[in-house]
Design an enzyme around this catalytic site. Structure first.
Site, short mmCIF file in Angstrom:
data_model
loop_
_atom_site.label_atom_id
_atom_site.label_comp_id
_atom_site.label_asym_id
_atom_site.label_seq_id
_atom_site.Cartn_x
_atom_site.Cartn_y
_atom_site.Cartn_z
N CYS A 221 11.55 -6.57 -4.69
CA CYS A 221 10.19 -6.62 -5.27
C CYS A 221 9.95 -5.53 -6.29
O CYS A 221 8.99 -5.59 -7.06
CB CYS A 221 9.15 -6.53 -4.15
SG CYS A 221 9.09 -4.92 -3.31
N CYS A 274 4.99 -2.79 1.37
CA CYS A 274 5.38 -2.49 -0.01
C CYS A 274 4.75 -1.15 -0.39
O CYS A 274 3.54 -1.06 -0.58
CB CYS A 274 4.90 -3.62 -0.92
SG CYS A 274 5.36 -3.43 -2.65
#
Length: 292
Positions: A221, A274
């Site tokens: 990501c 994240c």
């Protein structure tokens, strides 16, 4: 379990400086500038600056009442405005620069009105700050958001030196902006994105252990990804409605530092924490015992 956050809307003249000041208050998790309580259903900066739409340049502040009270926010807000000026703050003149406090929840009404009553008792001059429930709020254009962070030399009628940031002196500019102003580092730019040594990751602000390398995985990501924190007690989860989306913001429990966001798109639909690299400091395994 989500942390219960509250929202208050503050109009204090040009929203660039007010946003920069309010966003630096510990316990204020998110800020967004916009146009409040006007007649136009599609306001723009140009329309509002004409003074014909009835909007006030306003900062939407989302805060954690366990860390900062509404009374504290209002006290700090009053320190940066001229509460007696009508339709003017600093060098800016017009109805869009009027001062106001607009509440979102009913319980905030008494707090705001009692605060203003006390301020009026302490002064012989008439206070010109509006106070009522928020009628409408339209986010301003993106270039206005965090304007003074992106343009440090930009116009500001607010004295930002009133904020005591000494506890963050050890942080770099990027670390401060991410942990305290909830900004985000560019994808694939962080030092821990493609990094898989054994050890633990601690809060860059206060050194609290947050994540372990055992739970880190390559998600592709562009930011460090973890399947879980070292313990649920070291983080808080907040609903984040910024940028027109609904996300789960992750903060450190003790320092209230913004870390990143939680998604559920990991392997097999598992959690993906994240996290910004700049919010973390890595402690290698051979030094981990000293840290713990």
């Amino acid at each position: 379990m989500f942390t219960k956050l509250h929202v208050i809307y503050l109009a204090g003249g040009c929203f660039w400086g007010v946003e920069a000041f309010i966003s630096r208050l510990k316990g204020v998790n998110q800020t967004e500038v916009g146009y409040a309580n006007g007649r136009d259903l599609a306001p723009t900066y140009e329309k509002v600056c004409s003074g014909k739409t009835g909007h006030a340049e306003t900062v939407k502040a989302t805060y954690n009442p366990q860390i900062i009270s509404l009374e504290e926010i209002l006290e700090r807000f009053f320190s940066i405005i001229d509460p007696y000026a009508r339709n003017r703050q600093g060098a800016d003149v017009g109805t869009q620069y009027r001062t106001g406090i607009y509440w979102q929840e009913d319980f905030q009404k008494d707090i705001v009105l009692n605060f203003l009553k006390q301020k009026q008792r302490e002064s012989q001059k008439r206070i010109a700050v509006e106070a009522h429930a928020i009628g409408s709020f339209y986010p301003a254009e993106m270039y206005h958001q965090k304007y003074l962070e992106k343009n440090p030399e930009g116009y500001c009628h607010v004295d930002l030196n009133q904020i005591d940031d000494e506890e963050f002196d050890h942080l770099t500019k990027e670390e401060y902006e991410i942990t305290q102003l909830a900004m985000t580092e560019p994808a694939f730019s962080g030092k821990y994105d493609n990094f898989f040594e054994e050890g633990v990751y601690v809060d860059v602000v206060n050194g609290e252990v947050l994540f372990s390398s055992e739970d880190k995985f390559d998600s592709g990501c562009g930011w460090p990804a973890f399947s879980k924190p070292i313990s649920e007690d070291v983080i808080t989860k907040n609903r984040d409605f910024s940028h027109g989306t609904t996300r789960i913001e992750i903060r450190s429990a003790k320092s209230n530092s913004h870390l990143g966001h939680l998604f559920h798109d990991g392997p097999g639909g598992s959690p993906r924490y994240c996290i910004n690299s700049a919010a973390l400091k890595f402690i290698p395994k051979n030094k981990e015992q000293d840290k713990l």
